[in-house]
Structure formats: structure tokens, C-alpha cells
Design an enzyme around this catalytic site. Structure first.
Site, PDB file in Angstrom:
ATOM      1  N   ASP A  57       0.842  -1.198   0.000  1.00 36.05           N
ATOM      2  CA  ASP A  57       0.000   0.000   0.000  1.00 36.05           C
ATOM      3  C   ASP A  57       0.879   1.251   0.000  1.00 36.05           C
ATOM      4  O   ASP A  57       0.627   2.203  -0.740  1.00 36.05           O
ATOM      5  CB  ASP A  57      -0.913  -0.016   1.232  1.00 36.05           C
ATOM      6  CG  ASP A  57      -1.691   1.280   1.400  1.00 36.05           C
ATOM      7  OD1 ASP A  57      -2.553   1.578   0.559  1.00 36.05           O
ATOM      8  OD2 ASP A  57      -1.433   2.005   2.378  1.00 36.05           O
ATOM      9  N   GLU A 129      -2.118  -5.300  -3.327  1.00 29.96           N
ATOM     10  CA  GLU A 129      -1.134  -4.514  -2.577  1.00 29.96           C
ATOM     11  C   GLU A 129      -0.078  -5.411  -1.959  1.00 29.96           C
ATOM     12  O   GLU A 129       1.118  -5.079  -1.965  1.00 29.96           O
ATOM     13  CB  GLU A 129      -1.852  -3.693  -1.504  1.00 29.96           C
ATOM     14  CG  GLU A 129      -2.678  -2.553  -2.075  1.00 29.96           C
ATOM     15  CD  GLU A 129      -3.529  -1.844  -1.044  1.00 29.96           C
ATOM     16  OE1 GLU A 129      -3.955  -0.712  -1.303  1.00 29.96           O
ATOM     17  OE2 GLU A 129      -3.790  -2.437   0.040  1.00 29.96           O
TER      18      GLU A 129
END
Length: 242
Positions: A57, A129
Site C-alpha cells: 500500500d 497490494e
């Protein structure tokens, strides 16, 4: 699918994405383990994708932030944040995860899989992610950056084309607050049509001056249209840049 079959499939998956033979299968397996899977398998939660998701992320947001910062030198922080938010939204990431076939590798509990977990936006976005986090650790930041930009550049351009459609009322409010810390004023100019097919006309004013008007089937829609037209007017006058 056996572990060896999964590893072979993963190597082919990486090759298709342009990563060549560089891989760490154990790291990838960790990136694909949903929390429901590790609970069912009775293995430590640290073996799920959560930590890699955290890393991925951060990498994704850094890459996108840097790209937007360099591509749009005249855009203000608020607009850049809106653009980034659209790009890293769960829907965008989930669609991309399905596009590249990442959903075929996600490890879920039996119950989660029965409820269609491999197609849930939140799970797909987190898995993507985590995958980016694993690739970052296996390859390099430069390689991950190249992968993200090459795959998201068209999307960024499309979002940028429609930027003025992203909540024009909020954009106009940010502009007026920056000028003198006040808000634009929306005034109903007229209402026509029947109760079930009404047309509202709203004017937007700033600092006592008329900027533009807009029409819509509700006051809210008319205000959004008025704000959009006001931004266009300010842009043409050289008073507002995105």
C-alpha cells in the site's frame, strides 16, 4: 493445486507480467494468504498477507504520488489527492487484480471461498497490494514503479480528463476558501415542471458576484452543475487552475 504446481503457475504468471525469472515463491504465497485461510489452517496471523499489504500500500501510494507530482506540476495538493484516491480505490485495484489473473492465486478459507471471496473488492485490492509488496522485496523499487506506471498510465489519463466531474462543489469551495476564507453561495433562481419532473435552476455567487448557473432534476444536481460551470468560467478567466 499442489505447491509445486502453484510455483510453476506463479513463474508463468510473473513471466506474463514481464518480471522474468526473478521470484520468491514463499513470499508470494504469504502475499496470497487471506486471514481466513491462516485461521482455518491454524498458522500464525503473521503468515497472512497483512504485513505485505501494509508495505505494498505504501509503495503503491508513493509511486502514484510521485508520478502525479511530476506529471501535473500546476495541480494543487487537494486535486492531486483526489486523483490518487481514484487511482488507489478498491474498485480500481480489484479490477486490475482480476485483469491480470491474481484472483486465481488467492488462498481463502472454505467458507470465504463459498461466499465468493476471491471476487470481493476488498480482498482483491489487499491481495494486489500484498503482491506489490512482495515484488518490491524481491526485485526493486524501480521495477515495481515501472510496472505500476505502465499499467495505470492510461487510467490516470482518463481520470485526469474527467477531473472536473469529481465533486465540482468541493473544488469551488476550496478555491473560494483559499481566496478569502468564505464559501460560495447557491441561490435557487427558478423551479419549473411538475412535482415528479421538476427542473431546478440554481445560481452560484462568490463575494456577492454571480459566477454561473446550472440546472438539474434536484437542487443538489443543479448546484453541482452551477459549480462546474463556475469553475469553467474561472478557468477561462485565468483565475483558477486545477
Amino acid at each position: 493445486m499442489s505447491t509445486s504446481d502453484r510455483e510453476r503457475a506463479y513463474c508463468e504468471f510473473l513471466k506474463k507480467l514481464g518480471f522474468g525469472s526473478s521470484h520468491d515463491f514463499s513470499l508470494f504465497e504469504k502475499a496470497m494468504r487471506h486471514t481466513s485461510y491462516v485461521h482455518e489452517a491454524d498458522i500464525p496471523i503473521e503468515c497472512s498477507y497483512e504485513r505485505l499489504e501494509f508495505l505494498g500500500d505504501a509503495v503503491l501510494k508513493l509511486v502514484v504520488s510521485k508520478y502525479l507530482y511530476c506529471k501535473f506540476p500546476d495541480y494543487k495538493e487537494g486535486v492531486l489527492s483526489k486523483l490518487r484516491g481514484e487511482i488507489v480505490a478498491d474498485k480500481t485495484l480489484a479490477d486490475f487484480a482480476i485483469k491480470i489473473g491474481l484472483n486465481n492465486f488467492i488462498l481463502l478459507s472454505d467458507n470465504e471461498r463459498k461466499t465468493g471471496g476471491e471476487l470481493k473488492r476488498s480482498i482483491l485490492a489487499c491481495a494486489l497490494e500484498a503482491f506489490l509488496g512482495a515484488i518490491y522485496l524481491t526485485c526493486s523499487y524501480a521495477r515495481v514503479e515501472e510496472f505500476i506506471i505502465s499499467n495505470f498510465a492510461d487510467l490516470i489519463s482518463e481520470i485526469e480528463k474527467n477531473l472536473e466531474k469529481i465533486n465540482p462543489k468541493q473544488q469551488l469551495q476550496e478555491y473560494t476558501q483559499e481566496i478569502n476564507h468564505t464559501l460560495p453561495e447557491y441561490i435557487l433562481l427558478s423551479k419549473s415542471g411538475s412535482q415528479h419532473c421538476a427542473v431546478f435552476e440554481v445560481g452560484v455567487y462568490f463575494d456577492g458576484k454571480f459566477l454561473a448557473k446550472g440546472c438539474g432534476s434536484s437542487k443538489k444536481m443543479a448546484q453541482q452543475e452551477a459549480a462546474k460551470n463556475a469553475l469553467e468560467f474561472l478557468k477561462n478567466e485565468g483565475l483558477w487552475t486545477q
